[in-house]
Design a protein around this motif. Structure first.
Motif, short mmCIF file in Angstrom:
data_model
loop_
_atom_site.label_atom_id
_atom_site.label_comp_id
_atom_site.label_asym_id
_atom_site.label_seq_id
_atom_site.Cartn_x
_atom_site.Cartn_y
_atom_site.Cartn_z
N ASN A 130 4.85 9.32 -1.90
CA ASN A 130 4.69 8.56 -1.82
C ASN A 130 4.69 7.34 -2.76
OD1 ASN A 130 2.49 6.52 -1.04
ND2 ASN A 130 1.13 6.60 -2.54
N ASN A 159 2.20 -2.56 -4.13
CA ASN A 159 1.55 -3.36 -4.48
C ASN A 159 1.43 -4.85 -4.15
OD1 ASN A 159 3.56 -5.59 -6.16
ND2 ASN A 159 2.26 -5.28 -7.90
N GLY A 209 1.08 -1.74 0.06
CA GLY A 209 0.03 -0.08 0.13
C GLY A 209 0.69 1.42 0.09
N ASN A 210 0.21 2.48 0.56
CA ASN A 210 0.52 4.15 0.76
C ASN A 210 2.25 3.47 1.63
OD1 ASN A 210 -0.91 4.55 -1.75
ND2 ASN A 210 -2.56 5.09 -0.42
N LYS A 254 4.38 3.66 -3.14
CA LYS A 254 3.19 2.42 -3.12
C LYS A 254 3.55 1.17 -3.69
CE LYS A 254 -1.89 2.43 -4.49
NZ LYS A 254 -2.60 2.41 -5.13
#
Length: 152
Positions: free
Chosen positions: A66, A70, A41-42, A68
């Protein structure tokens, strides 16, 4: 409520994703070698205490970028969040309110802090260990100076 469990043989269970500072600012405790473990996630990067990756340098915005990750920890996107200095993805891409897919061993700069992404398979993690030599050397130097001061 539905719970999903990871199977032992799943890819993400065997993979650790880390972000390390390559060059930083020791005055703000953003020391080279400092490492952050990333979650799926973030993963927000900035000076804000609510960020997952907190950097103290004045050249880093409160919410600068950010990263990110997966779900299977195989795809990574770095995104500038409208920071003053942008994000420099090595060798020469500057992101300003943009995003870019990066991979293992990718380097990017947030303010004055140069960081590198590492993907470590679990088996490899058992064989290797990161040690912050600079911190150990500084502690030893302080102890040595204190002992010299006591002898005088």
């Amino acid at each position: 409520m539905v719970l999903f469990r990871k199977t032992k043989g799943s890819i993400e269970a065997d993979r650790i994703v880390q972000l390390s500072i390559i060059s930083g600012n020791t005055d703000t405790n953003d020391n080279p070698g400092k490492t952050f473990t990333l979650q799926c996630g973030n993963n927000f990067i900035g000076r804000d205490p609510l960020c997952e990756i907190i950097l103290n340098s004045g050249t880093v915005s409160r919410k600068h970028a950010n990263l990110k990750v997966n779900f299977d920890k195989s795809k990574f996107i770095v995104q500038d969040l409208g920071s003053a200095n942008g994000v420099l993805v090595k060798p020469s891409t500057v992101l300003r309110k943009g995003k870019m897919t990066i991979g293992n061993s990718s380097e990017f700069q947030v303010g004055e802090i140069l960081m590198k992404l590492y993907i470590i398979d679990d088996d490899e993690a058992l064989k290797t260990m990161t040690v912050d030599i600079q911190g150990i050397l500084e502690q030893a130097k302080k102890q040595s100076q204190e002992q010299k001061g006591k002898k005088k």
